[in-house]
Design a protein around this motif. Structure first.
Motif, PDB file in Angstrom:
ATOM      1  N   THR A   1       0.813  -1.220   0.000  1.00  0.00           N
ATOM      2  CA  THR A   1       0.000   0.000   0.000  1.00  0.00           C
ATOM      3  C   THR A   1       0.846   1.269   0.000  1.00  0.00           C
ATOM      4  N   GLN A   2       2.083   1.208   0.473  1.00  0.00           N
ATOM      5  CA  GLN A   2       2.929   2.401   0.572  1.00  0.00           C
ATOM      6  C   GLN A   2       3.988   2.478  -0.523  1.00  0.00           C
ATOM      7  N   GLY A   3       4.511   1.339  -0.944  1.00  0.00           N
ATOM      8  CA  GLY A   3       5.647   1.333  -1.867  1.00  0.00           C
ATOM      9  C   GLY A   3       5.383   2.046  -3.179  1.00  0.00           C
ATOM     10  N   VAL A   4       4.184   1.847  -3.729  1.00  0.00           N
ATOM     11  CA  VAL A   4       3.866   2.464  -5.021  1.00  0.00           C
ATOM     12  C   VAL A   4       3.810   3.985  -4.925  1.00  0.00           C
ATOM     13  N   GLY A   5       3.657   4.522  -3.716  1.00  0.00           N
ATOM     14  CA  GLY A   5       3.624   5.970  -3.545  1.00  0.00           C
ATOM     15  C   GLY A   5       4.938   6.640  -3.914  1.00  0.00           C
ATOM     16  N   PHE A   6       6.050   5.889  -3.903  1.00  0.00           N
ATOM     17  CA  PHE A   6       7.339   6.469  -4.264  1.00  0.00           C
ATOM     18  C   PHE A   6       7.379   6.928  -5.718  1.00  0.00           C
ATOM     19  N   PHE A   7       6.486   6.401  -6.549  1.00  0.00           N
ATOM     20  CA  PHE A   7       6.485   6.804  -7.963  1.00  0.00           C
ATOM     21  C   PHE A   7       6.077   8.269  -8.144  1.00  0.00           C
ATOM     22  N   THR A   8       5.515   8.879  -7.107  1.00  0.00           N
ATOM     23  CA  THR A   8       5.211  10.308  -7.194  1.00  0.00           C
ATOM     24  C   THR A   8       6.488  11.131  -7.353  1.00  0.00           C
ATOM     25  N   MET A   9       7.613  10.602  -6.909  1.00  0.00           N
ATOM     26  CA  MET A   9       8.889  11.296  -7.065  1.00  0.00           C
ATOM     27  C   MET A   9       9.227  11.479  -8.539  1.00  0.00           C
ATOM     28  N   ILE A  10       8.926  10.466  -9.339  1.00  0.00           N
ATOM     29  CA  ILE A  10       9.187  10.543 -10.780  1.00  0.00           C
ATOM     30  C   ILE A  10       8.282  11.578 -11.424  1.00  0.00           C
ATOM     31  N   ALA A  11       6.995  11.493 -11.110  1.00  0.00           N
ATOM     32  CA  ALA A  11       6.031  12.413 -11.710  1.00  0.00           C
ATOM     33  C   ALA A  11       6.346  13.856 -11.337  1.00  0.00           C
ATOM     34  N   GLY A  12       6.627  14.102 -10.054  1.00  0.00           N
ATOM     35  CA  GLY A  12       6.935  15.459  -9.620  1.00  0.00           C
ATOM     36  C   GLY A  12       8.175  16.011 -10.306  1.00  0.00           C
ATOM     37  N   THR A  13       9.208  15.183 -10.445  1.00  0.00           N
ATOM     38  CA  THR A  13      10.452  15.620 -11.070  1.00  0.00           C
ATOM     39  C   THR A  13      10.246  15.981 -12.534  1.00  0.00           C
ATOM     40  N   CYS A  14       9.568  15.117 -13.271  1.00  0.00           N
ATOM     41  CA  CYS A  14       9.401  15.338 -14.716  1.00  0.00           C
ATOM     42  C   CYS A  14       8.391  16.442 -15.020  1.00  0.00           C
ATOM     43  N   ILE A  15       7.333  16.550 -14.213  1.00  0.00           N
ATOM     44  CA  ILE A  15       6.362  17.628 -14.447  1.00  0.00           C
ATOM     45  C   ILE A  15       7.009  18.974 -14.152  1.00  0.00           C
ATOM     46  N   LEU A  16       7.877  19.049 -13.140  1.00  0.00           N
ATOM     47  CA  LEU A  16       8.620  20.282 -12.892  1.00  0.00           C
ATOM     48  C   LEU A  16       9.518  20.597 -14.091  1.00  0.00           C
ATOM     49  N   GLY A  17      10.146  19.566 -14.660  1.00  0.00           N
ATOM     50  CA  GLY A  17      10.962  19.769 -15.858  1.00  0.00           C
ATOM     51  C   GLY A  17      10.154  20.335 -17.010  1.00  0.00           C
TER      52      GLY A  17
ATOM     53  N   GLY B   1      14.737  12.046 -13.457  1.00  0.00           N
ATOM     54  CA  GLY B   1      13.479  11.287 -13.534  1.00  0.00           C
ATOM     55  C   GLY B   1      13.696   9.885 -14.077  1.00  0.00           C
ATOM     56  N   ILE B   2      14.549   9.761 -15.101  1.00  0.00           N
ATOM     57  CA  ILE B   2      14.844   8.438 -15.672  1.00  0.00           C
ATOM     58  C   ILE B   2      15.553   7.564 -14.640  1.00  0.00           C
ATOM     59  N   PHE B   3      16.517   8.148 -13.917  1.00  0.00           N
ATOM     60  CA  PHE B   3      17.227   7.389 -12.881  1.00  0.00           C
ATOM     61  C   PHE B   3      16.257   6.899 -11.807  1.00  0.00           C
ATOM     62  N   LEU B   4      15.382   7.798 -11.347  1.00  0.00           N
ATOM     63  CA  LEU B   4      14.410   7.423 -10.326  1.00  0.00           C
ATOM     64  C   LEU B   4      13.476   6.334 -10.845  1.00  0.00           C
ATOM     65  N   TRP B   5      13.070   6.449 -12.107  1.00  0.00           N
ATOM     66  CA  TRP B   5      12.161   5.453 -12.681  1.00  0.00           C
ATOM     67  C   TRP B   5      12.822   4.070 -12.707  1.00  0.00           C
ATOM     68  N   VAL B   6      14.066   4.013 -13.201  1.00  0.00           N
ATOM     69  CA  VAL B   6      14.766   2.722 -13.267  1.00  0.00           C
ATOM     70  C   VAL B   6      14.914   2.127 -11.865  1.00  0.00           C
ATOM     71  N   PHE B   7      15.326   2.950 -10.910  1.00  0.00           N
ATOM     72  CA  PHE B   7      15.533   2.465  -9.539  1.00  0.00           C
ATOM     73  C   PHE B   7      14.226   1.983  -8.922  1.00  0.00           C
ATOM     74  N   LEU B   8      13.160   2.773  -9.088  1.00  0.00           N
ATOM     75  CA  LEU B   8      11.903   2.454  -8.413  1.00  0.00           C
ATOM     76  C   LEU B   8      11.125   1.349  -9.114  1.00  0.00           C
ATOM     77  N   ILE B   9      11.077   1.367 -10.438  1.00  0.00           N
ATOM     78  CA  ILE B   9      10.258   0.377 -11.138  1.00  0.00           C
ATOM     79  C   ILE B   9      10.794  -1.029 -10.893  1.00  0.00           C
TER      80      ILE B   9
END
Length: 303
Positions: free
Chosen positions: A26-42, A62-70
């Motif tokens: 229930t909590q782990g998938v919430g880390f993907f908000t880091m990717i969205a926030g980074t790229c939308i700011l970009g 954002g790509i680094f975070l995506w690879v690490f998190l996914i």
């Protein structure tokens, strides 16, 4: 910057809690908000300020975070031995994985023109990420639909993050429209123009289908079942899909020249704005109550 500082502080101070959240269904998938926030700011910096170098830096982050998190989150949840039942482990937040993935596709397509020698490769990368985001949506939405139709759904369980059912395909629509708008005669990519267009319209249709059903379920929850309408932090999970649906409809209309779609956005923007205002007012009232009562509001609960 504030969020990164808080994240680093939490990682240093409470590493065991971070690990627990990272491996939680229930909590782990919430880390993907880091990717969205980074790229939308970009995207914001690129569109509003033309800050290309900063946008490229955020894109790479954002790509680094995506690879690490996914791979990290997926591997952790697969390898975990103690797993919850589907009805308890799945929720709308899982679709943030699609949102984060599509945010990379959008920023990639926007930045492709900054690399003339590698524009085709970057557009192809954006296309692959776009398709992967669609695949993630299909996998997760099947599990969510299975949970909806074959498990008991208490009114309290139908919380605002389930609105990401529509928001995830809305941002997928925006990603497809962005790719179509930035092809610019690249022959290899242009050869599958119709394929991308068909998928983009499909995603928009799915987002459009979800919204009335979600409204009906909200009426069932609050009017028929009598769940009190009150603010908590998850209410913002409803604002994002409404705003994203407005944005993606505008871009789809411009890309396809379906001008009649603009009529939808012309009215829907007020629905999204109303949801934002109500959530913001709820936030202010909650903060005021927490200060006057001498408590601190954490994730919608006064502790």
């Amino acid at each position: 910057l504030i969020l990164w500082l808080l994240t680093i502080w939490r990682l240093v101070s409470y590493p065991s809690q971070i690990f627990h959240d990272f491996t939680s269904h229930t909590q782990g998938v919430g880390f993907f908000t880091m990717i969205a926030g980074t790229c939308i700011l970009g995207n914001q910096l690129l569109i509003l300020l033309e800050a290309h170098k900063v946008a490229i830096g955020l894109w790479l982050l954002g790509i680094f975070l995506w690879v690490f998190l996914i791979y990290g989150v997926c591997a952790a949840l697969i390898a975990k031995q103690d797993k919850p039942p589907l009805a308890q482990g799945i929720n709308g937040t899982w679709l943030v994985s699609t949102v984060g993935t599509q945010s990379i596709a959008i920023l990639s397509s926007q930045l492709a023109s900054q690399f003339p020698r590698h524009q085709e490769e970057i557009l192809f990368f954006s296309l692959c990420i776009f398709l992967l985001g669609g695949m993630l949506y299909l996998i997760i939405i099947v599990m969510i639909s299975y949970r909806f139709f074959f498990f008991k759904l208490d009114p309290q369980d139908f919380d605002p993050p389930y609105w990401i059912n529509a928001g995830a395909v809305a941002i997928s629509t925006l990603a497809g429209a962005s790719i179509l708008a930035n092809i610019n005669g690249e022959r290899t990519i242009e050869s599958i123009h119709s394929f991308v267009l068909g998928l983009t319209v499909l995603f928009w249709s799915v987002a459009t289908w979800w919204i009335p059903l979600l409204v009906i379920l909200e009426i069932w929850r609050h009017v028929i079942k009598g769940v009190k309408l009150s603010y908590d932090s998850s209410c913002w999970g409803m604002v994002f899909p409404l705003g994203m649906y407005t944005a993606c409809t505008i871009h789809l209309s411009k890309t396809t020249h379906f001008d009649f779609l603009l009529e939808i956005s012309a009215y829907f923007i007020y629905i999204a704005l109303a949801a934002w205002i109500l959530s913001f007012v709820g936030l202010l009232r909650s903060l005021l109550r927490s200060f006057t009562s001498g408590t601190v509001l954490i994730e919608g609960r006064a502790d």
